[in-house]
Design a protein around this motif. Structure first.
Motif, PDB file in Angstrom:
ATOM      1  N   CYS A  20      41.398  45.668  44.771  1.00  0.00           N
ATOM      2  CA  CYS A  20      40.450  46.584  44.142  1.00  0.00           C
ATOM      3  C   CYS A  20      39.272  46.831  45.084  1.00  0.00           C
ATOM      4  O   CYS A  20      38.984  46.024  45.975  1.00  0.00           O
ATOM      5  CB  CYS A  20      39.977  46.054  42.795  1.00  0.00           C
ATOM      6  SG  CYS A  20      38.672  44.831  42.902  1.00  0.00           S
ATOM      7  N   HIS A  23      35.803  44.336  43.989  1.00  0.00           N
ATOM      8  CA  HIS A  23      35.762  42.883  44.196  1.00  0.00           C
ATOM      9  C   HIS A  23      36.688  42.411  45.317  1.00  0.00           C
ATOM     10  O   HIS A  23      36.675  41.236  45.662  1.00  0.00           O
ATOM     11  CB  HIS A  23      36.158  42.153  42.903  1.00  0.00           C
ATOM     12  CG  HIS A  23      35.453  42.670  41.684  1.00  0.00           C
ATOM     13  ND1 HIS A  23      36.058  43.513  40.774  1.00  0.00           N
ATOM     14  CD2 HIS A  23      34.195  42.472  41.251  1.00  0.00           C
ATOM     15  CE1 HIS A  23      35.191  43.813  39.823  1.00  0.00           C
ATOM     16  NE2 HIS A  23      34.062  43.204  40.084  1.00  0.00           N
ATOM     17  N   CYS A  76      37.709  44.171  37.149  1.00  0.00           N
ATOM     18  CA  CYS A  76      37.461  45.609  37.004  1.00  0.00           C
ATOM     19  C   CYS A  76      37.827  46.055  35.589  1.00  0.00           C
ATOM     20  O   CYS A  76      37.086  46.810  34.955  1.00  0.00           O
ATOM     21  CB  CYS A  76      38.313  46.408  37.988  1.00  0.00           C
ATOM     22  SG  CYS A  76      37.776  46.309  39.699  1.00  0.00           S
TER      23      CYS A  76
END
Ligand SMILES: [Zn+2]
Length: 216
Positions: A20, A23, A76
């Motif tokens: 992602c 992160h 997320c």
């Protein structure tokens, strides 16, 4: 760090990215995400001339890229759920507050105006919070002004690394494809022409000439 990923790399299907953006963690889910370009700031100068011209110009200039599988990690997904619930909660709270206040406040008082104003403000905040839950905002990415790439603001270093590797891989693929194409052109051309030259005795291929079947 801000990075750009060429649009063709994410629209073609396949889970090309595995970490992602926010992160740098492994994807828990891949989502179809419609990324849009930012509205150029000068277009806001059109608002005094009416919302319609502004909306039309903003829409014409808007570039869109639909990523077929954009990665989001578990954090997320949690962030999105939290923002979504906060938005919905605020809207529900606004409605409940208005209902309760309407029942508590006696008719004909001057407090109706502030109540309506407060309701609208809470509703607005709720909608903003809800809008913040959009996948493009969770990824903190948008389409570049020319529509050729997806730009990620504050990309996690691990995501940036992965994106760079993907671009390098794509460049190699393209190079290999070009080499293959060049090789095919080089080898196939003589093979395709061979039958015509290899069998000159073929009557259909023999050019008519003065020494041929023509009577003298
Ligand atoms: Zn994440």
């Amino acid at each position: 760090m801000p990075i750009g990923i060429p649009a063709p790399l994410v629209t073609g299907g396949g889970q090309m990215l595995q970490l992602c953006t926010r992160h740098g963690e492994g994807a828990a889910q891949h989502k179809r995400v419609l990324f849009k370009s930012k509205t150029p700031s000068w277009t806001y100068l059109l608002i005094p001339f009416g919302l319609l011209p502004f909306a039309v110009v903003a829409m014409v200039l808007e570039k869109r890229v639909r990523a077929s599988a954009w990665p989001f990690c578990a954090r997320c997904v949690k962030l999105r759920t939290g923002r979504l619930l906060a938005g919905i909660g605020m809207v529900v709270f606004a409605i409940l507050a208005v209902v309760v206040l309407a029942a508590a406040v006696p008719d004909g008082t001057s407090s109706v105006g502030p109540i309506v104003l407060g309701f609208v403000a809470l509703l607005f905040v709720g909608l903003l919070l809800g809008a913040n839950a959009g996948w493009p905002l969770i990824a903190s990415a948008h389409v570049s002004r020319d529509g050729s790439a997806i730009e990620v603001r504050n990309a996690h270093p691990r995501f940036a690394e992965q994106a760079a590797a993907l671009q390098q891989w794509a460049a190699q693929q393209q190079w290999a494809a070009q080499q293959q194409w060049a090789a095919q052109q080089g080898y196939r051309q003589p093979q395709q022409w061979q039958p015509h030259h290899a069998h000159p005795q073929d009557p259909q291929q023999q050019p008519p000439g003065p020494g041929g079947t023509m009577p003298s």
